[in-house]
Design a protein around this motif. Structure first.
Motif, PDB file in Angstrom:
ATOM      1  N   GLN A   1     -19.639  35.109   1.276  1.00 56.23           N
ATOM      2  CA  GLN A   1     -20.670  34.105   1.493  1.00 56.23           C
ATOM      3  C   GLN A   1     -20.925  33.271   0.241  1.00 56.23           C
ATOM      4  OE1 GLN A   1     -22.093  33.250   4.436  1.00 56.23           O
ATOM      5  NE2 GLN A   1     -20.602  34.705   5.248  1.00 56.23           N
TER       6      GLN A   1
ATOM      7  N   LYS B   1     -18.728  29.586  -0.006  1.00 59.63           N
ATOM      8  CA  LYS B   1     -18.064  29.451   1.291  1.00 59.63           C
ATOM      9  C   LYS B   1     -17.922  27.979   1.654  1.00 59.63           C
ATOM     10  CE  LYS B   1     -18.242  31.077   6.065  1.00 59.63           C
ATOM     11  NZ  LYS B   1     -18.944  31.946   7.037  1.00 59.63           N
TER      12      LYS B   1
ATOM     13  N   THR C   1     -17.756  24.676   3.842  1.00 63.96           N
ATOM     14  CA  THR C   1     -18.396  24.179   5.059  1.00 63.96           C
ATOM     15  C   THR C   1     -18.174  22.671   5.147  1.00 63.96           C
ATOM     16  OG1 THR C   1     -20.515  23.827   3.918  1.00 63.96           O
ATOM     17  CG2 THR C   1     -20.220  25.946   5.050  1.00 63.96           C
ATOM     18  N   GLY C   2     -18.501  22.110   6.289  1.00 66.31           N
ATOM     19  CA  GLY C   2     -18.561  20.662   6.456  1.00 66.31           C
ATOM     20  C   GLY C   2     -17.286  19.937   6.091  1.00 66.31           C
TER      21      GLY C   2
ATOM     22  N   LEU D   1     -14.466  21.861   4.199  1.00 62.36           N
ATOM     23  CA  LEU D   1     -13.698  22.751   5.071  1.00 62.36           C
ATOM     24  C   LEU D   1     -12.734  21.943   5.942  1.00 62.36           C
ATOM     25  CD1 LEU D   1     -13.094  25.530   6.244  1.00 62.36           C
ATOM     26  CD2 LEU D   1     -15.048  25.226   7.791  1.00 62.36           C
ATOM     27  N   SER D   2     -13.196  20.835   6.471  1.00 62.46           N
ATOM     28  CA  SER D   2     -12.345  20.001   7.334  1.00 62.46           C
ATOM     29  C   SER D   2     -11.147  19.465   6.557  1.00 62.46           C
ATOM     30  CB  SER D   2     -13.154  18.843   7.914  1.00 62.46           C
ATOM     31  OG  SER D   2     -14.185  19.302   8.757  1.00 62.46           O
TER      32      SER D   2
ATOM     33  N   TYR E   1     -13.372  27.317  -5.189  1.00 58.84           N
ATOM     34  CA  TYR E   1     -14.327  26.494  -4.439  1.00 58.84           C
ATOM     35  C   TYR E   1     -14.554  25.147  -5.125  1.00 58.84           C
ATOM     36  CZ  TYR E   1     -18.843  25.107  -2.404  1.00 58.84           C
ATOM     37  OH  TYR E   1     -19.864  24.412  -1.794  1.00 58.84           O
TER      38      TYR E   1
ATOM     39  N   THR F   1     -13.746  21.569  -3.485  1.00 57.11           N
ATOM     40  CA  THR F   1     -14.862  20.697  -3.099  1.00 57.11           C
ATOM     41  C   THR F   1     -15.023  19.486  -4.005  1.00 57.11           C
ATOM     42  OG1 THR F   1     -16.419  22.072  -4.359  1.00 57.11           O
ATOM     43  CG2 THR F   1     -16.148  22.573  -2.006  1.00 57.11           C
TER      44      THR F   1
END
Length: 343
Positions: free
Chosen positions: A17, A20, A22-23, A26-27, A125, A129
C-alpha cells in the motif's frame, strides 16, 4: 537456532500500500507494459534498451538520470523503447560489498532491510510517477518479488541465479518480460534450460504456500559474456555466437524468441567505454543477417550521470559498483542507435 530475527514479520499487503500506483500513473504504466510485451512478441519492431545505473544507490541522482532519460525517450520513441534500470539488490560473489538499496537505504550506513524495502518501492514509484518511464530490476531474492511486482515492468535473472530452481520456477509465474542471463561459465544450456522452465507451468512452494503457475511466455535470453577458468573474459555477442544462440533457440522451440545483448559485464570486461563499440558491432551484425535482425532486438546498457566508478559515494551520479557510461556518452549513443535504425 542460527537465524536471529531483527524485526517483526513483514506485512506484505501493508508494504504494497506504500507507493501504490493509481490513476493516470497506473494507466500509463499499463499502456507501456503492453507496448513492451508487443516488442518481446515481435509485434512491435522497436529496439528495446534496458538502461540505467548498475545500482541505484542515490535517490536524487537516480531521479536526475530518470528525468534526462525520459526527455530523451520522447525524442527517440519511434524506433527505441527504453525501460530504466532501477536495480536495488546487487549480487556479491563472496558476500562482501554494497548489496544494494534494499540492504542499505543509506549507502554509507548500516543494513536496514525494512527501511530498504520502503526505499525500493518509493524509488520505483517516483521514477514511474514523476517521469512516465517504467522500470526494470533484478530478482536477486525470489521471496521479495511480491514486494515490488506491481511496480516493476521488466525482471532480470542474473548469471549467478539462472541455474537456481526457485528463480526459474518463480519466473514461470511472472507476467512481465523476464530476461535470463547466461551463467558466468558461458554455458548456454543452463540459460536455455532456465528459459524452458520459466516458460512452462510449475508447482512449488512459495512464501509458505503451494502454488501453481501457468508459465511465462515472455522469458527470454540475455547474453552477458563469460569468464573462463583462467579468469579471461569470453564475449558472446560476436556474429557466430549470435547465430549459435539462435540455432539453439530454434531447436528448443521456445516462445517469443528474443535476445538482449548485455553490453557490460564479461562482454566488455567491465571496460564501460566498450559498450559503445559492442552496440555498434551488433547493429552491423543485424544489418548483415536477417536472422540476427529478427532475434537480437535489445541491449542492456549500464549508464549513469558520470563515467566510471568509485569506491565511496563521493561524486554525485557516479557508480559505486560496476563502471558505467556517463550521461553525455549515453545520450550520444542513444541518438546514434536511433539514426542507425532509420537508415
Amino acid at each position: 537456532m542460527a537465524f536471529i530475527p531483527e524485526s517483526d514479520k513483514i506485512d506484505v499487503e501493508k508494504v504494497r500500500q506504500i507507493s501504490k500506483l493509481t490513476g493516470q500513473a497506473l494507466s500509463r504504466k499499463e499502456a507501456r507494459d503492453k507496448e513492451l510485451e508487443a516488442i518481446i512478441k515481435g509485434e512491435d519492431d522497436r529496439l528495446l534498451l534496458v538502461i540505467g545505473p548498475c545500482s541505484s544507490d542515490n535517490e536524487d541522482a537516480v531521479l536526475d538520470y530518470a528525468h534526462r532519460l525520459a526527455d530523451l525517450q520522447e525524442k527517440v520513441k519511434e524506433r527505441v523503447f527504453m525501460v530504466m534500470r532501477v536495480y536495488t539488490a546487487k549480487p556479491r560473489t563472496n558476500g562482501d560489498g554494497y548489496k544494494g538499496l534494499v540492504h542499505q537505504p543509506d549507502a554509507q550506513g548500516q543494513p536496514n532491510l525494512i527501511n530498504g524495502i520502503k526505499a525500493v518501492r518509493n524509488l520505483h514509484y517516483r521514477v514511474i510517477t514523476e517521469t512516465g518511464l517504467t522500470t526494470a530490476d533484478e530478482m536477486l531474492y525470489p521471496e521479495n518479488l511480491s514486494l515490488v511486482d506491481d511496480l516493476v515492468s521488466y525482471i532480470a535473472i542474473g548469471a549467478r541465479s539462472v541455474e537456481d530452481q526457485q528463480h526459474r520456477f518463480v519466473a514461470s509465474g511472472i507476467d512481465v518480460p523476464t530476461g535470463m542471463k547466461n551463467p558466468t561459465s558461458g554455458n548456454l544450456n543452463v540459460m536455455f534450460n532456465g528459459m524452458y522452465a520459466a516458460q512452462s507451468p510449475q508447482n512449488f512452494l512459495y512464501n509458505g504456500q503451494e502454488v501453481k503457475t501457468t508459465g511465462n511466455p515472455l522469458a527470454h535470453a540475455i547474453l552477458r559474456g563469460a569468464l573462463n577458468e583462467y579468469g579471461k573474459n569470453v564475449p558472446n555477442y560476436y556474429y557466430d555466437d549470435l547465430l549459435a544462440t539462435i540455432d539453439q533457440y530454434e531447436e528448443m522451440g521456445l516462445e517469443n524468441p528474443f535476445i538482449v545483448i548485455d553490453t557490460n559485464h564479461d562482454n566488455s570486461g567491465k571496460q564501460y567505454l566498450e559498450q559503445v563499440r559492442i552496440v555498434r558491432q551488433t547493429l552491423i551484425n543485424r544489418d548483415w543477417s536477417d536472422k540476427i535482425n529478427k532475434f537480437v532486438r535489445g541491449f542492456m546498457i549500464e549508464s549513469y550521470l558520470e563515467d566510471g566508478r568509485q569506491n565511496q559515494p563521493d561524486v554525485y551520479g557516479k557508480s559505486i559498483t560496476d563502471p558505467c557510461l556517463g550521461w553525455d556518452k549515453t545520450a550520444e549513443l542513444i541518438h546514434e542507435i536511433y539514426e542507425t535504425l532509420g537508415k
